[in-house]
Scaffold this motif. Structure first.
Motif, mmCIF file in Angstrom:
data_model
loop_
_atom_site.group_PDB
_atom_site.id
_atom_site.type_symbol
_atom_site.label_atom_id
_atom_site.label_comp_id
_atom_site.label_asym_id
_atom_site.label_seq_id
_atom_site.Cartn_x
_atom_site.Cartn_y
_atom_site.Cartn_z
ATOM 1 N N MET A 1 -1.730 -21.563 -8.374
ATOM 2 C CA MET A 1 -3.082 -21.182 -8.808
ATOM 3 C C MET A 1 -4.010 -21.155 -7.593
ATOM 4 S SD MET A 1 -5.581 -23.009 -11.648
ATOM 5 C CE MET A 1 -5.658 -24.529 -10.690
ATOM 6 N N SER A 2 -4.675 -20.015 -7.367
ATOM 7 C CA SER A 2 -5.572 -19.852 -6.232
ATOM 8 C C SER A 2 -7.026 -19.941 -6.686
ATOM 9 C CB SER A 2 -5.313 -18.506 -5.546
ATOM 10 O OG SER A 2 -5.535 -17.430 -6.455
ATOM 11 N N PHE A 3 -7.883 -20.270 -5.728
ATOM 12 C CA PHE A 3 -9.311 -20.382 -6.011
ATOM 13 C C PHE A 3 -9.994 -19.134 -5.490
ATOM 14 C CE2 PHE A 3 -13.659 -21.773 -5.403
ATOM 15 C CZ PHE A 3 -13.893 -22.535 -6.548
ATOM 16 N N ASN A 4 -10.670 -18.395 -6.384
ATOM 17 C CA ASN A 4 -11.290 -17.122 -6.053
ATOM 18 C C ASN A 4 -12.802 -17.312 -5.908
ATOM 19 O OD1 ASN A 4 -12.389 -14.474 -6.118
ATOM 20 N ND2 ASN A 4 -10.510 -13.729 -7.116
ATOM 21 N N VAL A 5 -13.312 -17.127 -4.680
ATOM 22 C CA VAL A 5 -14.729 -17.349 -4.409
ATOM 23 C C VAL A 5 -15.593 -16.313 -5.115
ATOM 24 C CG1 VAL A 5 -16.504 -17.469 -2.622
ATOM 25 C CG2 VAL A 5 -14.242 -18.453 -2.195
ATOM 26 N N SER A 6 -15.174 -15.068 -5.108
ATOM 27 C CA SER A 6 -15.965 -14.025 -5.778
ATOM 28 C C SER A 6 -16.033 -14.276 -7.281
ATOM 29 C CB SER A 6 -15.362 -12.644 -5.501
ATOM 30 O OG SER A 6 -14.035 -12.560 -6.008
ATOM 31 N N TYR A 7 -14.972 -14.803 -7.828
ATOM 32 C CA TYR A 7 -14.941 -15.147 -9.240
ATOM 33 C C TYR A 7 -15.858 -16.336 -9.522
ATOM 34 C CZ TYR A 7 -12.823 -16.018 -13.830
ATOM 35 O OH TYR A 7 -12.612 -16.183 -15.178
ATOM 36 N N LEU A 8 -15.917 -17.286 -8.549
ATOM 37 C CA LEU A 8 -16.828 -18.420 -8.649
ATOM 38 C C LEU A 8 -18.271 -17.936 -8.716
ATOM 39 C CD1 LEU A 8 -17.582 -21.469 -8.418
ATOM 40 C CD2 LEU A 8 -17.470 -21.180 -5.931
ATOM 41 N N ILE A 9 -18.613 -16.962 -7.874
ATOM 42 C CA ILE A 9 -19.976 -16.419 -7.872
ATOM 43 C C ILE A 9 -20.299 -15.777 -9.208
ATOM 44 C CG2 ILE A 9 -21.484 -14.690 -6.813
ATOM 45 C CD1 ILE A 9 -19.989 -15.192 -4.172
ATOM 46 N N GLU A 10 -19.329 -15.068 -9.771
ATOM 47 C CA GLU A 10 -19.529 -14.455 -11.086
ATOM 48 C C GLU A 10 -19.799 -15.525 -12.151
ATOM 49 O OE1 GLU A 10 -17.109 -11.663 -14.348
ATOM 50 O OE2 GLU A 10 -16.244 -12.067 -12.366
ATOM 51 N N CYS A 11 -19.066 -16.622 -12.082
ATOM 52 C CA CYS A 11 -19.270 -17.721 -13.031
ATOM 53 C C CYS A 11 -20.625 -18.391 -12.816
ATOM 54 C CB CYS A 11 -18.149 -18.752 -12.887
ATOM 55 S SG CYS A 11 -16.519 -18.156 -13.415
ATOM 56 N N LEU A 12 -21.033 -18.511 -11.544
ATOM 57 C CA LEU A 12 -22.336 -19.080 -11.243
ATOM 58 C C LEU A 12 -23.460 -18.243 -11.848
ATOM 59 C CD1 LEU A 12 -21.988 -20.194 -7.500
ATOM 60 C CD2 LEU A 12 -22.626 -21.665 -9.411
ATOM 61 N N LEU A 13 -23.377 -16.946 -11.666
ATOM 62 C CA LEU A 13 -24.403 -16.045 -12.210
ATOM 63 C C LEU A 13 -24.428 -16.105 -13.731
ATOM 64 C CD1 LEU A 13 -23.900 -12.953 -9.846
ATOM 65 C CD2 LEU A 13 -25.724 -14.670 -9.770
ATOM 66 N N SER A 14 -23.268 -16.246 -14.331
ATOM 67 C CA SER A 14 -23.196 -16.341 -15.788
ATOM 68 C C SER A 14 -23.805 -17.655 -16.282
ATOM 69 C CB SER A 14 -21.739 -16.234 -16.249
ATOM 70 O OG SER A 14 -21.649 -16.327 -17.658
ATOM 71 N N GLY A 15 -23.540 -18.738 -15.567
ATOM 72 C CA GLY A 15 -24.076 -20.041 -15.960
ATOM 73 C C GLY A 15 -25.571 -20.145 -15.770
ATOM 74 N N VAL A 16 -26.090 -19.517 -14.708
ATOM 75 C CA VAL A 16 -27.525 -19.567 -14.419
ATOM 76 C C VAL A 16 -28.343 -18.989 -15.570
ATOM 77 C CG1 VAL A 16 -29.308 -18.533 -12.952
ATOM 78 C CG2 VAL A 16 -27.333 -19.643 -11.912
ATOM 79 N N LYS A 17 -27.796 -18.022 -16.286
ATOM 80 C CA LYS A 17 -28.510 -17.386 -17.396
ATOM 81 C C LYS A 17 -28.850 -18.381 -18.511
ATOM 82 C CE LYS A 17 -26.207 -12.925 -16.707
ATOM 83 N NZ LYS A 17 -25.278 -11.924 -17.325
ATOM 84 N N TYR A 18 -28.132 -19.489 -18.553
ATOM 85 C CA TYR A 18 -28.310 -20.440 -19.650
ATOM 86 C C TYR A 18 -28.929 -21.754 -19.177
ATOM 87 C CZ TYR A 18 -25.321 -17.134 -22.058
ATOM 88 O OH TYR A 18 -24.802 -15.978 -22.609
ATOM 89 N N ILE A 19 -29.505 -21.753 -17.977
ATOM 90 C CA ILE A 19 -30.151 -22.968 -17.480
ATOM 91 C C ILE A 19 -31.277 -23.398 -18.408
ATOM 92 C CG2 ILE A 19 -31.707 -23.827 -15.677
ATOM 93 C CD1 ILE A 19 -29.948 -22.543 -13.608
#
Length: 225
Positions: A1-19
């Motif tokens: 299992m690899s860690f994808n930084v671009s995917y992390l950014i996508e998750c960050l942007l998605s989470g920020v919407k619900y702050i």
């Protein structure tokens, strides 16, 4: 299992919407809990008939129950009597957190009031002040700096604990950050994104409250800065 930084950014942007949802679930209960926690503490300090005895028994019992357990209980009661809606579930979470904050804060607030020497009450009464005037003018300004360190910890805990509402289907930072994970089933980036957002929120809240502690310290030093 690899860690994808671009995917992390996508998750960050998605989470920020619900702050905003997480902040509502944290600060509305803190506000309500502070108000009612103070009232509960005062009923116990001044030994109000029936109410004081009731809360002296109720608070230790209720504080011994995990928050997620009470959340499940209130949610099941809600589902038993009402048709489930997004707004309704959020109200269940707000009620659960508000009651929990009130019971926990009441203990900290009571301790802060008890830290004030009884001689100050007696001096105020001898000067002709009523109990309300004594509390408002003399006691509460001294209680605030005493309670702020505990309130800071409660605030940080409230922001973090808002994540448990995912269990009843409320979308906040944790659920929001893992929304993109539903397509890849790789949830590591989503959880790391949620952790980063919570960490930033708590750093901001903690620093603001630490600043408030410093400003309120003058009440503990007789007005000297």
């Amino acid at each position: 299992m690899s860690f994808n930084v671009s995917y992390l950014i996508e998750c960050l942007l998605s989470g920020v919407k619900y702050i905003h949802v997480s902040l509502i679930l944290a600060f509305v209960p803190l506000t309500v809990g502070t108000i009612f926690g103070t009232l509960i503490a005062l009923t116990r300090i001044f030994k109000v008939r029936f109410a004081g005895k009731f809360f002296s028994i109720f608070i230790p019992i209720y504080n011994g129950i995990p928050g997620i357990v009470t959340l499940f209980i209130y949610n099941l009661i809600y589902l038993l009597f009402f048709k489930p809606t997004v707004t309704g579930v959020i109200w269940v979470a707000l009620f659960t957190f508000s009651l929990g904050q009130a019971t926990h804060l009441s203990e900290s607030i009571r301790g802060a009031f008890l830290a004030i020497p009884k001689g100050q009450y007696e001096a105020c009464y001898s000067a002709g002040l009523t109990t309300f005037q004594t509390l408002r003018r003399i006691i509460i300004p001294q209680v605030i700096p005493v309670i702020l360190p505990a309130f800071t910890n409660m605030t940080v805990g409230a922001i973090k604990n808002s994540s448990i509402v995912f269990a009843i289907g409320v979308t906040e930072v944790l659920n929001g950050a893992t929304i993109p994970c539903g397509t890849t089933y790789s949830y590591l980036e989503g959880y790391v994104a949620a952790a980063i957002i919570y960490w930033i929120l708590n750093i901001i809240a903690e620093n603001l409250l630490r600043l408030a502690e410093k400003r309120s310290a003058k009440y503990r030093s007789g007005g000297k800065s």
